[in-house]
Motif scaffolding. Sequence first.
Motif, mmCIF file in Angstrom:
data_model
loop_
_atom_site.group_PDB
_atom_site.id
_atom_site.type_symbol
_atom_site.label_atom_id
_atom_site.label_comp_id
_atom_site.label_asym_id
_atom_site.label_seq_id
_atom_site.Cartn_x
_atom_site.Cartn_y
_atom_site.Cartn_z
ATOM 1 N N ILE A 3 0.933 -1.044 -0.156
ATOM 2 C CA ILE A 3 -0.112 -0.060 0.117
ATOM 3 C C ILE A 3 1.034 1.209 0.009
ATOM 4 O O ILE A 3 1.496 1.402 0.959
ATOM 5 N N GLU A 4 1.122 1.747 -1.169
ATOM 6 C CA GLU A 4 1.889 2.940 -1.344
ATOM 7 C C GLU A 4 1.338 4.217 -1.455
ATOM 8 O O GLU A 4 0.246 4.219 -2.318
ATOM 9 N N ASN A 5 1.620 5.321 -1.007
ATOM 10 C CA ASN A 5 1.406 6.639 -1.146
ATOM 11 C C ASN A 5 2.060 7.324 -2.410
ATOM 12 O O ASN A 5 2.994 7.049 -2.844
ATOM 13 N N VAL A 6 0.989 7.428 -3.479
ATOM 14 C CA VAL A 6 1.593 7.893 -4.921
ATOM 15 C C VAL A 6 2.514 9.023 -4.829
ATOM 16 O O VAL A 6 3.434 9.196 -5.792
ATOM 17 N N LYS A 7 2.211 9.998 -3.850
ATOM 18 C CA LYS A 7 3.013 11.264 -4.004
ATOM 19 C C LYS A 7 4.369 10.855 -3.200
ATOM 20 O O LYS A 7 5.360 11.601 -3.675
ATOM 21 N N SER A 8 4.322 10.338 -2.209
ATOM 22 C CA SER A 8 5.646 10.244 -1.402
ATOM 23 C C SER A 8 6.464 9.007 -1.784
ATOM 24 O O SER A 8 7.745 8.920 -1.569
ATOM 25 N N GLY A 9 5.692 8.051 -2.240
ATOM 26 C CA GLY A 9 6.422 6.573 -2.438
ATOM 27 C C GLY A 9 6.514 5.722 -1.210
ATOM 28 O O GLY A 9 7.119 4.738 -1.171
ATOM 29 N N LEU A 10 6.260 6.274 0.072
ATOM 30 C CA LEU A 10 6.139 5.645 1.036
ATOM 31 C C LEU A 10 5.181 4.483 1.080
ATOM 32 O O LEU A 10 3.989 4.716 0.750
ATOM 33 N N VAL A 11 5.501 3.219 2.116
ATOM 34 C CA VAL A 11 4.580 2.371 2.075
ATOM 35 C C VAL A 11 4.039 2.057 3.482
ATOM 36 O O VAL A 11 4.713 2.344 4.315
ATOM 37 N N VAL A 12 2.857 1.774 3.564
ATOM 38 C CA VAL A 12 2.364 1.230 5.114
ATOM 39 C C VAL A 12 2.956 0.147 5.520
ATOM 40 O O VAL A 12 2.961 -0.867 4.552
ATOM 41 N N SER A 13 3.391 0.245 6.682
ATOM 42 C CA SER A 13 4.167 -0.905 7.303
ATOM 43 C C SER A 13 3.720 -1.083 8.678
ATOM 44 O O SER A 13 3.268 -0.266 9.397
ATOM 45 N N THR A 14 3.881 -2.413 9.010
ATOM 46 C CA THR A 14 3.503 -2.572 10.499
ATOM 47 C C THR A 14 4.868 -2.353 11.472
ATOM 48 O O THR A 14 5.981 -2.739 10.753
ATOM 49 N N LEU A 25 3.737 4.965 7.953
ATOM 50 C CA LEU A 25 4.381 5.191 6.565
ATOM 51 C C LEU A 25 5.941 5.694 6.714
ATOM 52 O O LEU A 25 6.071 6.636 6.440
ATOM 53 N N PRO A 26 6.814 4.658 7.034
ATOM 54 C CA PRO A 26 7.924 5.051 7.469
ATOM 55 C C PRO A 26 8.959 4.961 6.487
ATOM 56 O O PRO A 26 10.064 5.978 6.582
ATOM 57 N N LYS A 27 8.824 4.237 5.200
ATOM 58 C CA LYS A 27 9.983 4.017 4.434
ATOM 59 C C LYS A 27 9.275 3.568 3.169
ATOM 60 O O LYS A 27 8.287 3.384 2.850
ATOM 61 N N LYS A 28 10.476 3.832 2.118
ATOM 62 C CA LYS A 28 10.115 3.191 0.631
ATOM 63 C C LYS A 28 10.030 1.647 0.915
ATOM 64 O O LYS A 28 10.363 1.194 1.730
ATOM 65 N N ILE A 29 9.493 1.009 -0.485
ATOM 66 C CA ILE A 29 9.257 -0.416 -0.297
ATOM 67 C C ILE A 29 10.979 -1.141 -0.120
ATOM 68 O O ILE A 29 11.897 -0.677 -0.754
ATOM 69 N N THR A 30 10.867 -2.096 0.588
ATOM 70 C CA THR A 30 12.082 -2.943 1.206
ATOM 71 C C THR A 30 11.557 -4.307 0.517
ATOM 72 O O THR A 30 10.824 -4.769 1.244
ATOM 73 N N ALA A 32 10.969 -8.085 0.241
ATOM 74 C CA ALA A 32 10.901 -9.208 0.953
ATOM 75 C C ALA A 32 10.773 -8.985 2.467
ATOM 76 O O ALA A 32 11.228 -9.747 3.248
ATOM 77 N N HIS A 33 10.151 -7.893 2.877
ATOM 78 C CA HIS A 33 9.888 -7.558 4.038
ATOM 79 C C HIS A 33 8.202 -7.867 4.337
ATOM 80 O O HIS A 33 7.585 -7.026 3.958
ATOM 81 N N ASP A 34 8.204 -8.803 5.163
ATOM 82 C CA ASP A 34 6.739 -8.995 5.485
ATOM 83 C C ASP A 34 5.747 -8.002 6.119
ATOM 84 O O ASP A 34 4.643 -7.871 6.043
ATOM 85 N N ASP A 35 6.761 -7.291 6.809
ATOM 86 C CA ASP A 35 5.925 -6.096 7.585
ATOM 87 C C ASP A 35 5.512 -4.980 6.615
ATOM 88 O O ASP A 35 4.509 -4.106 6.911
ATOM 89 N N GLN A 36 5.546 -4.901 5.436
ATOM 90 C CA GLN A 36 5.173 -4.124 4.440
ATOM 91 C C GLN A 36 4.215 -4.728 3.418
ATOM 92 O O GLN A 36 3.657 -4.068 2.572
ATOM 93 N N LEU A 37 3.818 -6.132 3.709
ATOM 94 C CA LEU A 37 2.954 -6.760 2.764
ATOM 95 C C LEU A 37 1.435 -6.963 3.206
ATOM 96 O O LEU A 37 1.400 -7.064 4.491
ATOM 97 N N TRP A 38 0.549 -6.862 2.354
ATOM 98 C CA TRP A 38 -0.727 -7.028 2.620
ATOM 99 C C TRP A 38 -1.716 -7.842 1.723
ATOM 100 O O TRP A 38 -1.351 -7.706 0.312
#
Length: 94
Positions: A3-14, A25-30, A32-38
């Motif tokens: 789930i990525e913010n189209v303006k900032s490129g940051l993704v929702v992470s747990t 929304l702490p960082k860009k896509i990393t 193979a990190h399960d904390d960013q996958l939905w």
Amino acid sequence: MYIENVKSGLVVSTTGKNNGDDAVLPKKITPAHDDQLWKVTPLPTVKDAVKFFAKSSGKLLGVDGKSKDAGARIRTWSEQGNEPAQYFGFITPK
């Protein structure tokens, strides 16, 4: 899915904080990190609505306190049955 913010490129992470319940929304896509996958699951009883399940915990993304205010926190928690605060929809940008 991410789930990525189209303006900032940051993704929702747990975050792992508060028993894994905080979502940020702490960082860009990393890769193979399960904390960013939905996992997205459509709701058969609510048109155009979906639920987001965190791959890392299996918990649902939702709006904290059922708030309708701008800036409300989002977090994850166990599924609460028919809880609209855990339903999301997609809006096409204009």
